[in-house]
Every structure is written in structure tokens, then in C-alpha cells.
Design a protein around this motif. Structure first.
Motif, short mmCIF file in Angstrom:
data_model
loop_
_atom_site.label_atom_id
_atom_site.label_comp_id
_atom_site.label_asym_id
_atom_site.label_seq_id
_atom_site.Cartn_x
_atom_site.Cartn_y
_atom_site.Cartn_z
N GLU A 97 -35.88 91.27 -31.69
CA GLU A 97 -35.65 89.82 -31.61
C GLU A 97 -36.55 89.09 -32.60
OE1 GLU A 97 -35.98 88.32 -27.65
OE2 GLU A 97 -34.54 89.77 -26.83
N LEU A 98 -37.79 89.57 -32.76
CA LEU A 98 -38.69 88.93 -33.72
C LEU A 98 -38.11 88.92 -35.12
CD1 LEU A 98 -42.34 90.12 -32.92
CD2 LEU A 98 -41.42 87.80 -32.74
N GLU A 99 -37.41 89.99 -35.47
CA GLU A 99 -36.87 90.11 -36.82
C GLU A 99 -35.83 89.04 -37.13
OE1 GLU A 99 -37.40 94.79 -37.93
OE2 GLU A 99 -35.58 94.23 -36.83
N THR A 100 -35.30 88.39 -36.09
CA THR A 100 -34.30 87.33 -36.31
C THR A 100 -34.87 85.93 -36.08
OG1 THR A 100 -33.50 87.38 -34.00
CG2 THR A 100 -32.49 88.92 -35.56
N GLU A 101 -36.16 85.84 -35.74
CA GLU A 101 -36.74 84.55 -35.39
C GLU A 101 -36.73 83.55 -36.55
OE1 GLU A 101 -37.67 82.96 -32.80
OE2 GLU A 101 -37.45 84.54 -31.32
N THR A 102 -36.82 84.02 -37.79
CA THR A 102 -36.83 83.08 -38.92
C THR A 102 -35.52 82.30 -39.01
OG1 THR A 102 -36.14 84.88 -40.39
CG2 THR A 102 -38.50 84.39 -40.28
N GLU A 103 -34.45 82.83 -38.41
CA GLU A 103 -33.18 82.10 -38.39
C GLU A 103 -33.27 80.82 -37.55
OE1 GLU A 103 -30.25 84.81 -36.97
OE2 GLU A 103 -30.65 86.31 -38.52
N ASN A 104 -34.29 80.75 -36.68
CA ASN A 104 -34.47 79.57 -35.82
C ASN A 104 -35.34 78.50 -36.46
OD1 ASN A 104 -32.95 80.61 -33.60
ND2 ASN A 104 -34.69 81.92 -33.04
#
Length: 278
Positions: free
Chosen positions: A190-197
Motif C-alpha cells: 500500500e505504501l508503494e501507491t501512497e504517492t498517488e494520493n
């Protein structure tokens, strides 16, 4: 001189190898302990769950804000910038630290992490004396130390936590890093996709940091404190050395775990940003 594309790719491959080793090891978690912790949480009334989750979330938000607005934070940022300017003289702010070669960022990180692990070791050793105040303050202090560990990892790779989105992501990194091993892999993905937020400087994702599964970590800390309280009568020359050693090792181990996750996350993110931006 910045890192070459080939070197960036090599470092990304090294982090991927670390992920494979680290999260494969996480599957070796002691399931008997996990079952006991799950059952203990299940006995807690639902309203207590929510109050506890909200309380921990508020503590993390307030503690993070307090640290980021402290003189200690400003002094640390200045030290990071001074060190960065030794390598490259056009460093003006924390975001500019991303101009450095990855080895230079790692050097800054190693200096910061050595102090954090020593701090956790010392704080755990003091808790080992098992006084009521020391036992009661252990968990809040340990959470603050490990939250600070994440903040310093972000600084070392040029991420300024005064931006609201970066503050939120740092809390998510703390949550994954301080979780029991068996929970970390889903959190890491999940952390790996956090920059999308990240929308500008703001965060557009889920703002709840702590979930019920994470509460198994405080249960472990309660077990540690119970063990320290039992060991306080085992004195060597009037000092509960066994309890001191146990407390020091336990806190050091958790901080090493958090620093490993935080360091890998921010380095990987830094490398991907460099790769994407050329």
C-alpha cells in the motif's frame, strides 16, 4: 555529480532483493503469539477499540506536529543541510537534498539512524529499572522515538515533512514499520501507491493511520513491560541488569525494524523519482 541511470537501477534491484528477503522472513512469525494477541483484542468491547484507535491516531498527529515545530527539528534540518553542502554547494532547502548522489544520502541517513537506535537502546534500558513512572512512559516514548526515526529517514532523502501530504505519508510509514512482521507486507504494498494520493502539497487518501491489527504491537509492548516488572527482583549488585538488558534489546529491536522499513521506503521512492525525472 548525480547518480547515473545504471547506478539508480542497480540500487532499485538491491532494494527489490531486500524486499524478497525481508518479507519472506516475515512469514516465519510466531503464529501462536499472533493467535493469543488476536483473541485478546477480540475480548475488548467494540467501543474500546474505536476509542483506542482514535486515541493513538491523535497521539501520533500531535506528537508529529510537536516534533516538526520544535527547535530540535530546525537544528536537525540545518545539520542535514550543512552535511549536504559538503557534497554539493547549491543545497538551499530540504528538497534540494534530492540532488545528491544516493551514496551521499545514505551517508546522511547512517549518521541520523545511529543516534536513533542508540536513543531507543538507552530508553529501553532505563525502562528496565521497572519504576512505575518508567513503565508507564515507555510506550509513548517508544512511539515518539520511532515516529522520529521515520521523519529522519525522510529528511535524509530530501522529503520535507512540513508539507501536509508528506506528514501523512510519514505516519503511514510509521504504521507499517511498527507493525508485527506478518502484517508488514500488505502495508508495504500500500505504501508503494501512497504517492498517488498527493495532490499538490495535500493528501487525498485515507487519513486513518492505525487499524485494529496494528494494536497487536502495543499488546506486545504490554507483554514486554510485564516481563520487565517480573525481572525487577533479579538484582545483580543491586541493579536489575536482566530487566535493563531485556528492555534495551526490545526497544532497540523495534527501532531497528522501523528504521529498516523507513530507510528502504524513502530510498526506493527517491530512486524512482530520480528515474522518472531523469
Amino acid at each position: 555529480m548525480s547518480s547515473s541511470p545504471e547506478h539508480i537501477q542497480q540500487r532499485l534491484e538491491a532494494i527489490q532483493e531486500w524486499e524478497n528477503r525481508y518479507f519472506e522472513g516475515s512469514n516465519a512469525e510466531a503464529w501462536a503469539m499472533q493467535k493469543w494477541q488476536t483473541e485478546a483484542l477480540a475480548r475488548m468491547p467494540e467501543k474500546w477499540h474505536e476509542k483506542l484507535l482514535d486515541g493513538v491516531d491523535r497521539f501520533l498527529f500531535y506528537t508529529q506536529s510537536m516534533i516538526l515545530n520544535s527547535n530540535v527539528q530546525r537544528e536537525t534540518e540545518e545539520r542535514v543541510l550543512v552535511t549536504a553542502r559538503v557534497f554539493q554547494d547549491d543545497i538551499n532547502g530540504i528538497n534540494d537534498v534530492r540532488k545528491l548522489r544516493v551514496e551521499e544520502n545514505q551517508f546522511i541517513l547512517s549518521q541520523l539512524m545511529a543516534k536513533q537506535r542508540l536513543l531507543a537502546f538507552g530508553q529501553g534500558g532505563v525502562t528496565g529499572f521497572a519504576g512505575p513512572f518508567l513503565l508507564a512512559s515507555d510506550m509513548p516514548l517508544l512511539m515518539a522515538i520511532n515516529l522520529r526515526t521515520v521523519q529522519l529517514s525522510a529528511l535524509a532523502f530530501g522529503y520535507d515533512l512540513r508539507h501536509p501530504a508528506e506528514m501523512m505519508i510519514a505516519l503511514k510509514v510509521f504504521q507499517v514499520g511498527s507493525s508485527p512482521y506478518f502484517m508488514q507486507y500488505p502495508g508495504w504494498k500500500e505504501l508503494e501507491t501512497e504517492t498517488e494520493n498527493i495532490v499538490g502539497e495535500f493528501y487525498n487518501g485515507q487519513e486513518r493511520v492505525i487499524d485494529e491489527k496494528w494494536l497487536q504491537q502495543p499488546l506486545r509492548q504490554v507483554g514486554k513491560l510485564a516481563m520487565i516488572a517480573m525481572l525487577r527482583k533479579r538484582l545483580i549488585q543491586g541493579v536489575p541488569l536482566v530487566g535493563v538488558a531485556y528492555g534495551a534489546y526490545s526497544n532497540y529491536r523495534l527501532t531497528r525494524q522501523v528504521s529498516e522499513i523507513a530507510s528502504a521506503y524513502y530510498e526506493k521512492r527517491y530512486l524512482l523519482d530520480r528515474q522518472h525525472n531523469g
